[in-house]
Design a protein around this motif. Structure first.
Motif: not given
Length: 240
Positions: A26-31
């Motif tokens: 359920h995590a949203c990953f940002h870079e």
């Protein structure tokens, strides 16, 4: 859950996100590849939960990266957990990082299973430090010569001591811990009061060194968990 991966190598960023997605579905990953891109990401997503931060990025190097990142978070009013992900095994560097700026240190090149476990431990309120590095930190932090921790003492941590421990695990400075608790409790406490609570934590955790870095290292060594304060979680959730 929002997670920011800061590294100037695109393949490493995407590989880390790919590794973590199965255990954090359920995590949203940002870079981000730089401090400047990190600022943009944090401004866009103020509820960032965790930052996995490389020390050497395009516009910053070494421990200064963590210092600048922490200062930027405070400026923006964003307070994620910050865990260093680095190829360095310099124990002095790790001690400096644990002392003031971040909690947790994950070496690059660890297995997917270890990376997943380290991140999960961090999100649960623990601290991940590799065993080989922790042994060296124990020497410099005075842990090896300390008496064995008394489980009775650990079980009798006061509410304030647990709160201070939770903020220590988040990597906050004494001054910032005092500010957070003052805002939460509606009455002012000083950083000297926080230091007194850290001293009490040191005694109850069975360590001779009374510094915050030693407390964080011992929390890692004993596999203790101090989740983020509920009041802070409520504040984070209210901004979503």
């Amino acid at each position: 859950m929002e997670i920011l991966i800061v590294d100037d190598h695109p393949a490493l960023r995407s590989g880390m996100a790919h590794c973590l997605k199965p255990v954090l579905p359920h995590a949203c990953f940002h870079e981000a590849a730089s401090m400047a891109e990190s600022r943009t990401a944090l401004s866009r997503v103020p509820q960032m939960t965790l930052v996995l931060l490389d020390l050497n990025i395009s516009d910053s190097r070494g421990v200064d990266t963590v210092k600048q990142f922490r200062a930027m978070c405070e400026e923006l009013g964003v307070f994620p957990r910050i865990v260093v992900v680095s190829g360095s095994e310099d124990v002095r560097l790790m001690c400096d990082i644990l002392k003031e700026h971040a909690t947790g240190f994950i070496p690059k090149g660890v297995s997917e299973r270890i990376l997943q476990s380290a991140v999960r431990l961090t999100l649960d309120g623990g601290v991940y430090i590799p065993e080989a590095m922790l042994q060296n930190i124990e020497v410099s932090a005075g842990l090896l010569t300390a008496p064995r921790p008394d489980s009775t003492h650990i079980g009798k941590l006061t509410e304030m001591e647990r709160l201070v421990a939770a903020y220590c695990v988040q990597g906050l400075t004494y001054k910032h811990i005092a500010h957070q608790i003052s805002a939460m409790r509606g009455r002012t406490i000083s950083d000297l009061t926080v230091k007194t609570h850290v001293k009490n934590l040191s005694f109850k955790l069975g360590i001779q060194n009374e510094g915050k870095a030693a407390v964080v290292a011992q929390i890692s060594r004993l596999n203790l968990l101090f989740p983020a304060p509920a009041e802070q979680l409520h504040d984070i959730n209210s901004r979503r």
